[in-house]
Design an enzyme around this catalytic site. Structure first.
Site, PDB file in Angstrom:
ATOM      1  N   ARG A  17       0.814  -1.223   0.000  1.00  0.00           N
ATOM      2  CA  ARG A  17       0.000   0.000   0.000  1.00  0.00           C
ATOM      3  C   ARG A  17       0.848   1.275   0.000  1.00  0.00           C
ATOM      4  NH1 ARG A  17      -5.529  -0.782   1.564  1.00  0.00           N
ATOM      5  NH2 ARG A  17      -6.112  -2.696   0.532  1.00  0.00           N
ATOM      6  N   ARG A  20      -3.479   6.570   0.036  1.00  0.00           N
ATOM      7  CA  ARG A  20      -3.936   7.774   0.728  1.00  0.00           C
ATOM      8  C   ARG A  20      -2.910   8.447   1.625  1.00  0.00           C
ATOM      9  NH1 ARG A  20      -9.534   5.296   2.639  1.00  0.00           N
ATOM     10  NH2 ARG A  20      -8.106   3.533   2.669  1.00  0.00           N
ATOM     11  N   ARG A  22      -6.460  11.295  -7.459  1.00  0.00           N
ATOM     12  CA  ARG A  22      -7.675  10.485  -7.369  1.00  0.00           C
ATOM     13  C   ARG A  22      -8.947  11.317  -7.202  1.00  0.00           C
ATOM     14  NH1 ARG A  22      -8.853   5.962  -5.004  1.00  0.00           N
ATOM     15  NH2 ARG A  22     -10.923   6.774  -5.388  1.00  0.00           N
ATOM     16  N   ASP A  58      -6.325  -3.518  -7.527  1.00  0.00           N
ATOM     17  CA  ASP A  58      -6.958  -4.060  -6.330  1.00  0.00           C
ATOM     18  C   ASP A  58      -7.240  -5.536  -6.554  1.00  0.00           C
ATOM     19  OD1 ASP A  58      -8.219  -2.966  -3.639  1.00  0.00           O
ATOM     20  OD2 ASP A  58      -9.498  -4.572  -4.379  1.00  0.00           O
ATOM     21  N   TYR A  90     -14.648 -12.113   0.483  1.00  0.00           N
ATOM     22  CA  TYR A  90     -15.438 -10.950   0.043  1.00  0.00           C
ATOM     23  C   TYR A  90     -16.700 -11.384  -0.702  1.00  0.00           C
ATOM     24  CZ  TYR A  90     -11.817  -7.718   1.505  1.00  0.00           C
ATOM     25  OH  TYR A  90     -10.949  -6.995   2.267  1.00  0.00           O
TER      26      TYR A  90
HETATM   27  O1  CP3 Z   1       0.509   0.212  -3.184  1.00  0.00           O
HETATM   28  C1  CP3 Z   1      -0.079  -0.893  -3.210  1.00  0.00           C
HETATM   29  O2  CP3 Z   1       0.075  -1.721  -2.304  1.00  0.00           O
HETATM   30  C2  CP3 Z   1      -0.930  -1.228  -4.415  1.00  0.00           C
HETATM   31  C3  CP3 Z   1      -2.314  -1.026  -4.284  1.00  0.00           C
HETATM   32  C4  CP3 Z   1      -3.258  -2.024  -3.651  1.00  0.00           C
HETATM   33  C5  CP3 Z   1      -4.592  -1.625  -3.385  1.00  0.00           C
HETATM   34  N1  CP3 Z   1      -5.301  -2.716  -2.956  1.00  0.00           N
HETATM   35  C6  CP3 Z   1      -5.109  -0.274  -3.593  1.00  0.00           C
HETATM   36  C7  CP3 Z   1      -6.285   0.167  -2.824  1.00  0.00           C
HETATM   37  C8  CP3 Z   1      -3.156  -3.366  -3.314  1.00  0.00           C
HETATM   38  C9  CP3 Z   1      -1.935  -4.277  -3.362  1.00  0.00           C
HETATM   39  C10 CP3 Z   1      -4.453  -3.799  -2.874  1.00  0.00           C
HETATM   40  C11 CP3 Z   1      -4.782  -5.181  -2.493  1.00  0.00           C
HETATM   41  C12 CP3 Z   1      -5.943  -5.413  -1.619  1.00  0.00           C
HETATM   42  N2  CP3 Z   1      -7.212  -4.912  -1.740  1.00  0.00           N
HETATM   43  C13 CP3 Z   1      -5.959  -6.319  -0.560  1.00  0.00           C
HETATM   44  C14 CP3 Z   1      -4.774  -7.165  -0.121  1.00  0.00           C
HETATM   45  C15 CP3 Z   1      -3.820  -6.309   0.628  1.00  0.00           C
HETATM   46  C16 CP3 Z   1      -4.189  -6.027   2.037  1.00  0.00           C
HETATM   47  O3  CP3 Z   1      -4.287  -4.840   2.371  1.00  0.00           O
HETATM   48  O4  CP3 Z   1      -4.374  -6.963   2.812  1.00  0.00           O
HETATM   49  C17 CP3 Z   1      -7.244  -6.312  -0.003  1.00  0.00           C
HETATM   50  C18 CP3 Z   1      -7.704  -7.131   1.188  1.00  0.00           C
HETATM   51  C19 CP3 Z   1      -8.036  -5.431  -0.770  1.00  0.00           C
HETATM   52  C20 CP3 Z   1      -9.480  -5.105  -0.597  1.00  0.00           C
HETATM   53  C21 CP3 Z   1      -9.625  -3.657  -0.329  1.00  0.00           C
HETATM   54  N3  CP3 Z   1      -9.619  -2.685  -1.305  1.00  0.00           N
HETATM   55  C22 CP3 Z   1      -9.704  -2.998   0.925  1.00  0.00           C
HETATM   56  C23 CP3 Z   1      -9.744  -3.698   2.262  1.00  0.00           C
HETATM   57  C24 CP3 Z   1      -9.720  -1.606   0.678  1.00  0.00           C
HETATM   58  C25 CP3 Z   1      -9.671  -0.476   1.676  1.00  0.00           C
HETATM   59  C26 CP3 Z   1     -10.939   0.186   1.951  1.00  0.00           C
HETATM   60  C27 CP3 Z   1     -10.682   1.571   2.471  1.00  0.00           C
HETATM   61  O5  CP3 Z   1     -11.120   2.537   1.812  1.00  0.00           O
HETATM   62  O6  CP3 Z   1     -10.042   1.727   3.521  1.00  0.00           O
HETATM   63  C28 CP3 Z   1      -9.672  -1.443  -0.719  1.00  0.00           C
HETATM   64  C29 CP3 Z   1      -9.659  -0.160  -1.434  1.00  0.00           C
HETATM   65  C30 CP3 Z   1      -8.295   0.251  -1.866  1.00  0.00           C
HETATM   66  N4  CP3 Z   1      -7.431  -0.541  -2.546  1.00  0.00           N
HETATM   67  C31 CP3 Z   1      -7.716   1.530  -1.700  1.00  0.00           C
HETATM   68  C32 CP3 Z   1      -6.470   1.500  -2.315  1.00  0.00           C
HETATM   69  C33 CP3 Z   1      -5.483   2.626  -2.444  1.00  0.00           C
HETATM   70  C34 CP3 Z   1      -8.394   2.714  -1.008  1.00  0.00           C
HETATM   71  C35 CP3 Z   1      -9.381   3.343  -1.945  1.00  0.00           C
HETATM   72  C36 CP3 Z   1      -9.087   4.798  -2.208  1.00  0.00           C
HETATM   73  O7  CP3 Z   1      -7.939   5.243  -2.214  1.00  0.00           O
HETATM   74  O8  CP3 Z   1     -10.078   5.479  -2.478  1.00  0.00           O
END
Ligand code: CP3
Length: 361
Positions: free
Chosen positions: A40, A44, A53, A89, A164
């Site tokens: 990540r 953000r 974004r 994602d 999910y």
């Molecule tokens: O920099 C990186 O690591 C690459 C980006 C990345 C994202 N999601 C971007 C994202 C990666 C590798 C993921 C994988 C992901 N997505 C996982 C496995 C990694 C982990 O954290 O365990 C999981 C479980 C998800 C499912 C998911 N998608 C979640 C739990 C969330 C967060 C919800 C929130 O808003 O807090 C997302 C959304 C997400 N994926 C965001 C980002 C940057 C946030 C959305 C935003 O920026 O508006």
């Protein structure tokens, strides 16, 4: 396309990065500096990410190759990390295949019609590589932008994707998922088999476009006992990881709270095992080394700074980084990372400081 063709294409697309400390460590070597990147790292915590974004939904961003490229590059430029992780994602291949779901800000993935029956599993669409063409396009753009920095592709592992889909969204206890797993094992295995195929297609498309390594995120597998992991999950994650053996790239396997699963996660076909902060890296290396099977190299670990420690001030961070570097020497290779993703409120300057500390500054 046949698998052999895809493998050939993947080899042809790949850049040669002889100087990459990340790839060297992933192979079990000890490069002149310990490589570091952060799960990540794009997201953000970065004001430039929030600016880019603004006004674009998460999933729309994931299908816009220029935006994906730019967001992926932001932490590379700012922090000087040794690897980029593709901005995407784990639910992107599901959306591409036609599953009705959305990523809700502050919540995570939300599925319109949760999958809880044999009929629903049978109706789950398959993924064709063309459906993730924008992701492959982004990878191609990135391989031109990145220079010597390695690019990591990724997918969600079958269990975490299933959680999910079955729960319909994020879940603390995974109760519906576990009910299906134990109550209807045949339906469960059919679901995970389909999700393994989707993950494989997604990863092969990224490999054919040129990613240098892949990470399988089984973020929530730690919720399972070792016994249940072995019976209900390991065969499917093995299908994904071993199915990529011919690509010849490092395969990283990561989960949270998986101290008891590290050996099994290695057995699935992992070159590198991701470790969270609950298990010291020297102990993790021992557990991974004890896993049965033939491997190209000894245990290589990735981790494992607690993301919350970044809020505790430089002196604490320095002490924790030093401890983790020392414990990581017990493994054959060590890729420094957090034990889970960067938290959104993290001060990005502290992340840059960690890179400098790991690199010897
Ligand atoms: O920099 C990186 O690591 C690459 C980006 C990345 C994202 N999601 C971007 C994202 C990666 C590798 C993921 C994988 C992901 N997505 C996982 C496995 C990694 C982990 O954290 O365990 C999981 C479980 C998800 C499912 C998911 N998608 C979640 C739990 C969330 C967060 C919800 C929130 O808003 O807090 C997302 C959304 C997400 N994926 C965001 C980002 C940057 C946030 C959305 C935003 O920026 O508006």
């Amino acid at each position: 396309m046949t698998d052999t063709n895809t493998a050939l294409q993947a080899r042809a697309a790949r850049r040669s990065l002889p100087e990459s400390p990340f790839l060297a460590a992933a192979r079990g070597e000890r490069p002149t500096r310990v490589p570091v990147w952060f799960m990540r790292q794009a997201g953000r915590s970065l004001p430039e990410y929030r600016a880019l974004r603004a006004g674009t939904k998460m999933l729309s961003a994931c299908f816009d190759p220029d935006l994906v490229c730019e967001i992926t590059m932001q932490p590379v430029r700012r922090h000087g990390v040794d690897a980029a992780i593709l901005f995407s994602d784990i639910v992107v291949p599901l959306v591409a295949a036609g599953v009705d779901l959305d990523i809700v800000a502050g919540t995570g993935p939300v599925v319109a019609e949760p999958i809880r029956t044999a009929d629903a599993v049978a109706a789950l669409p398959t993924l064709a590589a063309e459906q993730v063409a924008p992701v492959a396009d982004a990878v191609r753009l990135l391989t031109k932008e990145l220079g010597e920095t390695a690019l990591i592709g990724f997918a969600g592992a079958p269990f975490t994707l299933a959680s999910y889909l079955v729960e319909g969204g994020p879940s603390r206890n995974h109760e519906r998922t576990k009910a299906l797993m134990h109550g209807e094992p045949q339906t469960w295995h059919a679901l995970l088999d389909r999700l393994a195929d989707i993950a494989l297609t997604f990863l092969r498309a990224q490999l054919a476009a040129g990613v240098d390594a892949v990470q399988l995120f089984d973020s929530w597998a730690g919720a399972l006992s070792l016994r249940d992991y072995r019976e209900f999950v390991l065969p499917h994650s093995t299908k994904v990881l071993r199915g990529l053996a011919d690509a010849g790239v490092p395969r990283i396997h990561f989960g949270v709270g998986t101290g008891h699963l590290l050996g099994a996660m290695r057995e699935a076909g992992a070159d590198v095992v991701g470790v969270d902060w609950r298990t010291p890296l020297d102990e993790a290396a021992e557990r991974i080394a004890a896993a049965p099977g033939e491997y190209a190299a000894g245990p290589v670990v990735q981790g494992n700074l607690d993301p919350a420690v970044l809020f505790a001030g430089q002196d604490v961070v320095r002490a924790e980084v030093d401890r983790i570097l020392a414990e990581g020497r017990a493994a054959q290779g060590h890729v420094f990372n957090l034990g889970h993703g960067v938290l959104p409120e993290t001060d990005p300057d502290m992340i840059t400081r960690v890179v400098e500390m790991v690199h010897g500054g």
